[in-house]
Design an enzyme around this catalytic site. Structure first.
Site, PDB file in Angstrom:
ATOM      1  N   SER A 100       0.817  -1.203   0.000  1.00  0.00           N
ATOM      2  CA  SER A 100       0.000   0.000   0.000  1.00  0.00           C
ATOM      3  C   SER A 100       0.857   1.262   0.000  1.00  0.00           C
ATOM      4  O   SER A 100       1.609   1.517  -0.936  1.00  0.00           O
ATOM      5  CB  SER A 100      -0.956  -0.035   1.191  1.00  0.00           C
ATOM      6  OG  SER A 100      -1.899   1.002   1.120  1.00  0.00           O
ATOM      7  N   ASP A 242      -2.815   5.830  -4.285  1.00  0.00           N
ATOM      8  CA  ASP A 242      -1.642   5.180  -3.716  1.00  0.00           C
ATOM      9  C   ASP A 242      -1.319   3.948  -4.561  1.00  0.00           C
ATOM     10  O   ASP A 242      -1.925   3.720  -5.610  1.00  0.00           O
ATOM     11  CB  ASP A 242      -1.854   4.830  -2.235  1.00  0.00           C
ATOM     12  CG  ASP A 242      -3.053   3.910  -2.009  1.00  0.00           C
ATOM     13  OD1 ASP A 242      -3.839   3.687  -2.961  1.00  0.00           O
ATOM     14  OD2 ASP A 242      -3.211   3.410  -0.886  1.00  0.00           O
ATOM     15  N   ASP A 244      -1.779   0.701  -4.321  1.00  0.00           N
ATOM     16  CA  ASP A 244      -2.768  -0.357  -4.542  1.00  0.00           C
ATOM     17  C   ASP A 244      -4.138   0.196  -4.927  1.00  0.00           C
ATOM     18  O   ASP A 244      -5.100  -0.553  -5.053  1.00  0.00           O
ATOM     19  CB  ASP A 244      -2.872  -1.289  -3.341  1.00  0.00           C
ATOM     20  CG  ASP A 244      -3.215  -0.555  -2.050  1.00  0.00           C
ATOM     21  OD1 ASP A 244      -3.320   0.687  -2.083  1.00  0.00           O
ATOM     22  OD2 ASP A 244      -3.369  -1.219  -1.006  1.00  0.00           O
ATOM     23  N   ASP A 246      -6.525   1.921  -3.499  1.00  0.00           N
ATOM     24  CA  ASP A 246      -7.724   1.910  -2.670  1.00  0.00           C
ATOM     25  C   ASP A 246      -8.012   3.282  -2.062  1.00  0.00           C
ATOM     26  O   ASP A 246      -9.113   3.542  -1.602  1.00  0.00           O
ATOM     27  CB  ASP A 246      -7.655   0.831  -1.581  1.00  0.00           C
ATOM     28  CG  ASP A 246      -6.501   1.021  -0.605  1.00  0.00           C
ATOM     29  OD1 ASP A 246      -5.682   1.940  -0.803  1.00  0.00           O
ATOM     30  OD2 ASP A 246      -6.417   0.227   0.352  1.00  0.00           O
TER      31      ASP A 246
END
Length: 461
Positions: A100, A242, A244, A246
Site C-alpha cells: 500500500s 496510492d 494499490d 484503494d
C-alpha cells in the site's frame, strides 16, 4: 535504543522489508497458513507493481498449492479489484500482494475472506495462530491443483462501475481530469475508467514499473507535480492514488490539494443527494462528515479504524456509503471495499450534476483543520503511552475502542498504534488551525516523553 523492526505481523496481515525480514520462506509459510485456514478451496491472488511483486507471488503460489488450494491469478491490479473478483467468482478467499503506502523496499500480504472482505480481528487471530503453530495442511503431488491465470479483470471492474453509475451527462462540458497513479496498480485501470466515463484525460506517473516517483501516500505534501499538472492543463480536477489504488486524494481546479478528508465528503454528497441513508466512517474521520450527513437528515455511525471494521458496521447499519478519512470510499452498490475508482466516478458525477467547481463544492462544506503526526514507536511501548493519556485526560469524554480518542472543548485528538507500521499516530482536529496545532503539539509531546522514558528504563535494566 533497539533498532526499529522491519517486519510487522498483525491482524492486518504481514508486512516487511524485502531482503531483510520478508523472506521467501516466511511468505510461503504465511500462504500455507492461509491455505490451511481456508481449506483446499479457490483463492484469488493479485499484486501491485512493486519490483518484488513477482518473487512474493511465486512464494505465495507455492504455499497455497502445497496446502491444496486452487488459485485464480488475476495479475497486476488494484486491491479493490481483487476483492471484487473474490465475490464475482464466489471464491473462498484472496491474497493481495501489496504494501500500500509503505516505501518501495516493503511488500506485504493482505488476507481476504469469503465475500471479498478483509479478515476481521477474530479471523485474523485464528490465521495467526495457525501460522505460529506451524501445523499446516499438506497435499501430495497428485492432489496439487491448477493455477488459472485470468485476464480482463480490469475491464470487468470498469464495466461494473459503468453499469451502476453510467457515463457523465453529455449535456454538460467535458470534464478535464489529471490522474497521478504513482506508477501503481491504478495506472492500469484509472485512465481507461476516466475515458469510459467521458472525461478528457491527462496522466502523470502511470507506468506500472514499481518505481516510486513520489512517496506513495497521497498526502498534500506529496502531490506537487499533480498540482502543477492541473494548472498547466487547466483541468477541472486532479486525482491521486496510492500504490494499490484503494485511496484517493483530490486536487482542485486551482491546483490546490484539498486534503484526503474531502474525498469521502464529496462522494457522500453525491450518494446522499440521490439515496439518503446511514453512513459509516472510522473514528479518525473529520467532524465535517457529521454535519454533511445531518444536512440530509441521515445518521452517521463511527467504527474502529480499518476497512474491515467500517464494512462490518456498514453491513450492520445497512449503510448507503461509508469509508475512511484517508481517502477511502466504500460504496456497497458497486464494491464493498475502499475503491479509488468508485470514488473518482462518484466525484466526477457530483461535479457534472452540480455544475460547480471543486473549490465551490468544498466552500459549501463545514471547515475543520486536521493535523496528523506520527512517531516511530516499537509496539511494546504503545500501551504505556495510551495508559498515560487515559490518566491525563480522564475528565474529558473518551472513546477507547481504538487507541484513545478524547473530545475537548475546542476539538478532539486520537492516539493509536498502527497495525501496518512500527509507529504511533497522533491526530487532532479543531475549527481553527491554531487550536488543532496546539492540541497535536501537546499530545505529541506527552507521547514522545513517555516513549523516551520507557526507552531509558530499558537501557538502565
Amino acid at each position: 535504543m533497539r533498532p526499529i523492526p522491519t517486519l510487522k505481523i498483525s491482524i492486518s496481515g504481514v508486512r516487511g522489508v524485502i531482503g531483510e525480514s520478508l523472506t521467501p520462506n516466511l511468505l510461503t509459510r504465511f500462504a500455507q497458513a492461509f491455505g490451511t485456514y481456508v481449506g483446499a478451496r479457490t483463492i484469488v491472488i493479485g499484486r501491485d507493481p512493486r519490483t518484488s511483486g513477482e518473487m512474493v507471488k511465486q512464494a505465495v503460489i507455492a504455499g497455497l498449492l502445497s496446502s491444496g488450494c486452487r488459485i485464480l491469478d488475476i495479475g497486476m491490479c488494484p486491491v479493490p479489484t481483487i476483492q471484487l473478483l473474490v465475490r464475482h467468482h464466489r471464491a473462498h478467499g484472496g491474497i493481495a500482494i501489496t504494501a500500500s503506502h509503505n516505501p518501495a523496499e516493503w511488500n506485504a500480504l493482505k488476507f481476504i475472506g469469503q465475500g471479498g472482505f478483509f479478515l476481521n480481528t477474530g479471523q485474523a487471530r485464528e490465521l495467526l495462530d495457525i501460522y505460529h503453530q506451524g501445523e499446516y495442511t499438506w497435499v501430495g503431488g497428485a492432489e496439487m491443483r491448477e493455477v488459472a491465470e485470468l485476464h480482463g479483470v480490469i475491464d470487468l471492474h470498469i464495466q461494473r462501475i459503468m453499469d451502476v453509475l453510467g457515463p457523465l451527462p453529455t449535456g454538460t462540458k467535458k470534464l478535464r481530469v489529471v490522474l497521478d497513479a504513482c506508477n501503481g496498480a491504478g495506472s492500469l485501470v484509472g485512465p481507461k475508467l476516466l475515458e469510459a466515463l467521458g472525461a478528457e484525460v491527462f496522466t502523470i506517473n502511470v507506468t506500472p514499473n514499481g518505481l516510486f516517483p513520489r512517496p506513495a501516500e497521497p498526502l498534500a505534501e506529496n502531490l506537487g507535480d499533480l498540482c502543477a499538472a492541473v494548472k498547466a492543463k487547466q483541468a477541472d480536477v486532479g486525482f491521486a492514488q496510492d500504490m494499490d489504488a484503494d485511496r484517493l486524494a483530490i486536487v482542485s481546479e486551482k491546483g490546490v490539494a484539498i486534503g484526503e478528508e474531502y474525498t469521502l465528503l464529496l462522494a457522500t454528497l453525491n450518494v446522499l443527494g440521490k439515496n439518503p441513508g446511514a453512513v459509516v466512517a472510522n473514528l479518525s474521520t473529520t467532524s465535517a462528515l457529521q454535519e454533511v450527513v445531518s444536512r440530509f437528515g441521515c445518521s452517521l455511525f463511527l467504527s474502529k479504524i480499518g476497512e474491515v471494521n467500517v464494512t462490518e458496521e456498514m453491513q450492520k447499519q445497512s449503510a448507503v456509503i461509508g469509508g475512511e478519512g484517508n481517502g477511502g470510499v466504500i460504496y456497497p452498490r458497486l464494491n464493498f471495499a475502499r475503491d479509488s475508482l468508485v470514488g473518482m466516478a462518484l466525484i466526477l458525477h457530483q461535479l457534472a450534476d452540480s455544475g460547480e467547481t471543486i473549490t465551490e463544492l468544498v466552500s459549501t462544506l463545514p471547515q475543520f483543520n486536521m493535523i496528523k503526526e506520527k512517531l516511530v514507536c516499537p509496539s511494546d511501548k504503545i500501551s504505556a503511552a495510551l495508559r498515560v493519556l487515559r490518566h491525563e485526560y480522564a475528565a474529558y469524554p473518551m472513546d477507547l475502542r481504538d487507541g484513545v480518542k478524547v473530545s475537548l472543548p475546542d476539538g478532539w485528538f486520537l492516539v493509536r498504534g498502527s497495525n501496518t507500521e512500527p509507529i504511533i499516530r497522533v491526530i487532532a482536529e479543531a475549527k481553527r488551525e491554531a487550536d488543532a496545532r496546539a492540541i497535536v503539539d501537546k499530545v505529541y509531546s506527552q507521547v514522545r516523553k513517555c516513549i523516551d522514558e520507557r526507552a531509558a528504563q530499558c537501557v538502565q535494566k
